[in-house]
Design a protein around this motif. Sequence first.
Motif, PDB file in Angstrom:
ATOM      1  N   ALA A 165      16.270  -8.386  -8.783  1.00 22.97           N
ATOM      2  CA  ALA A 165      16.530  -6.948  -8.479  1.00 22.97           C
ATOM      3  C   ALA A 165      15.733  -6.073  -9.240  1.00 22.97           C
ATOM      4  O   ALA A 165      15.237  -5.174  -8.489  1.00 22.97           O
ATOM      5  N   TYR A 166      15.322  -6.563 -10.356  1.00 22.70           N
ATOM      6  CA  TYR A 166      14.625  -5.635 -11.299  1.00 22.70           C
ATOM      7  C   TYR A 166      13.301  -5.677 -10.573  1.00 22.70           C
ATOM      8  O   TYR A 166      12.518  -4.424 -10.453  1.00 22.70           O
ATOM      9  N   TYR A 185      24.045  -2.397 -15.359  1.00 23.23           N
ATOM     10  CA  TYR A 185      24.221  -2.517 -13.805  1.00 23.23           C
ATOM     11  C   TYR A 185      25.471  -3.406 -13.462  1.00 23.23           C
ATOM     12  O   TYR A 185      25.537  -4.608 -13.603  1.00 23.23           O
ATOM     13  N   TYR A 230      25.486   0.919  -9.429  1.00 22.45           N
ATOM     14  CA  TYR A 230      24.820  -0.423  -9.035  1.00 22.45           C
ATOM     15  C   TYR A 230      23.480  -0.236  -8.800  1.00 22.45           C
ATOM     16  O   TYR A 230      22.708  -1.259  -8.601  1.00 22.45           O
ATOM     17  N   GLU A 250      16.297   1.816  -6.583  1.00 25.85           N
ATOM     18  CA  GLU A 250      16.831   2.681  -7.171  1.00 25.85           C
ATOM     19  C   GLU A 250      16.188   4.327  -7.198  1.00 25.85           C
ATOM     20  O   GLU A 250      16.673   5.271  -7.265  1.00 25.85           O
ATOM     21  N   ALA A 306      17.046  -2.456  -9.428  1.00 29.68           N
ATOM     22  CA  ALA A 306      17.754  -2.171 -10.802  1.00 29.68           C
ATOM     23  C   ALA A 306      16.492  -1.646 -11.718  1.00 29.68           C
ATOM     24  O   ALA A 306      15.579  -2.464 -12.193  1.00 29.68           O
ATOM     25  N   GLN A 350      21.675  -9.899  -6.344  1.00 23.64           N
ATOM     26  CA  GLN A 350      22.634  -9.579  -6.950  1.00 23.64           C
ATOM     27  C   GLN A 350      21.968  -8.735  -8.331  1.00 23.64           C
ATOM     28  O   GLN A 350      20.654  -9.010  -8.688  1.00 23.64           O
ATOM     29  N   ASN A 351      22.753  -7.863  -8.983  1.00 26.20           N
ATOM     30  CA  ASN A 351      21.701  -7.054 -10.191  1.00 26.20           C
ATOM     31  C   ASN A 351      21.660  -8.080 -11.329  1.00 26.20           C
ATOM     32  O   ASN A 351      22.185  -8.959 -11.414  1.00 26.20           O
TER      33      ASN A 351
END
Length: 666
Positions: free
Chosen positions: A238-239, A645, A152, A178, A244, A662-663
């Motif tokens: 998310a990035y 992911y 994840y 992460e 992520a 969310q990813n």
Amino acid sequence: MKNLIIIFITFCCVGFYSCVDLDLEPKGQFTEAEFFGTEAGVQTYFAGLYGWLPIEDFHYQQNNGYRPGDAWGTWESPKQQQATMSAEYVGDPQVNNNGNDYWRYDRIRDVNMFINNFEKYKDLYTEKKYNELLGEARFLRAFIFSGMVKRYGGIPIISEVQDPMADVETLRVKRDTEYDCYKFIYEDLKFASENMTEKADKYRGTKWTALALQSRLMLYAATIAKYTQYVPFAGEEAYEKGLAGIDASKANEFFQYSYDASKKLIESGPYQLYKNYSDLAVNFHEMLLDTDSKETIFFKNYLHHDLFNRNAYLIGHNWDALMLPNPSMSNFVGAQAYPSLTTMQSFEGFPDLVAEDGTPKRWDSPADIKNSMEPRMRGSMFFNGDVFQDVTFEMRRGLYKTFPWQANVVKDGLNNESPHNTNNNRLLSNDYNTRYTFSAQEAANIHNINVKEDGGTYYINVIGAHGTRTSTGRENNCLTGAYVQKYINPKMEKGKIIEHASFQPWVAFRLGEVYLNHAEAAYELGYKDEANTYIRKIRERAGCENLDISNDPADVIPWDYEKTTTVYPIDVELQFIRDERFRELWGENHRWWDLRRWRVADKVLEQFRPRILSCYYVLDEDKYIYLDEREMGDRTWTANRICYYQAIPSGEINKNPNLLPQNPFR
């Protein structure tokens, strides 16, 4: 009021390690003091946690996950093994881009309960033993946490036991980046490796197991940092928030962590590459089966223990029953997955199937194809002429009456294209008993295949005793021309190779992997000579002729190199190191995670169609040929960019909306 720790069957009835010898009274619940106040109690507590470690073993299924509480339901696991997802084996199913959930904050809570409360019992232990056990707990937490992070990306870092009666918003924690998650893992493993016992123990975590895990996971983090920039995540929330992906500037930090852990384990640990047999093919095969191997750092065995029943019970896995052909070897439904020709050709010494004039090379014996193969390959796969428990493998797809054509006539077309496969020139069958008959005079002139006689009728079987039938089904039908030998146990009792009857352990960490981790990290850090040193050691043990890292594009796996260079430029030497990792660890469930962390899964597995090795006997020549053909079911592997992911489970988001965003691409 006494603190009570309730231990449920789902926690205890899982794969245990060395704790099966503990003599404990069966109880439904124990006090905290009973668990944490004695070393035996702590070991009992840890034993349940070991069964939940994210080890992709014989029971692991790419669609259903680890299933630690349902060992009896894992008989089909070889059908869904992860190596089929990464196209190491040809079988069913193919790529599962959505992955399987491993959201194990329940087990993180169990570890945190120990870490947060163990200090109350410090006076009952020596300082050394206290720190050893605390280090083991942090090793377990890092391992369990890593199973979530590698799926994840950034997730909530929970290091304290949460109060279930606390305010709801307090419990709804947000995801950490992460980068921070891998740093948290690093700090746990650093403490663990500095405090855990140095005594080697394959069943429990030690200083060396913590270093092996650090060697692996920090390499994951480093390559994620370096190569995520090449995936089109820009604009994904998310990035952009670091949940992520890791900034490329952090890559060398993690390469160094991996490098340091590998170096310390290699130089100070009690391990060495397995070199117990002069026959290097036998040596490589026995390496994973020998429970006394000095290469093995940590393995998962299949001895189970139930704290509610003092009689330990046994349940094995199904590897032998579902990877060997039935009925001559397996006494169950038979093999489920097979190595492709594409995989075979990645090893050194796989012979050219085509002669200089472009026609298929002729062989007096189909077993001669093995003569030039590197020993590591011969110890990993079964080919024609190999023997298992006095039974000789015979994989033949069919017969040709004549074959004067060039080999490339079968390269790209369907398997029944003309002219060579028309007018009954090629004979196939879906029945192992189908015969091709001869006169007595014809039979007398045949020397290279076993001609049988039945009531005055001379015949040979159209296909081999172990495949390949015309059916496109993979069950008990050698789709590719070879069988998997890795992990197969030749010492099983003949006639009893059935489901749940295999007990060889799954090797989770071995020195060979650490050498490869070290070589990759060293190369990425610019220490090319040091990288070459460890690649040489691996290739020497494998029986290769060319030991050094090559800078010749002809020496790397063509498909992988071509596809990787469409994503980012890569040195040929680094590709060679990656290829060597594939060869050495083939079938050990590293490949999928490697393709993901290198960020090339959606290219290397983009409309990937494996080729197969088809053996034919040519009747008018009394010779054999091997043809490079399309796989009969035309199976296709396609990973896409969502695979990097997994989606945060929707049920968890419903409970905690702060897990959003969310990813990417989910």
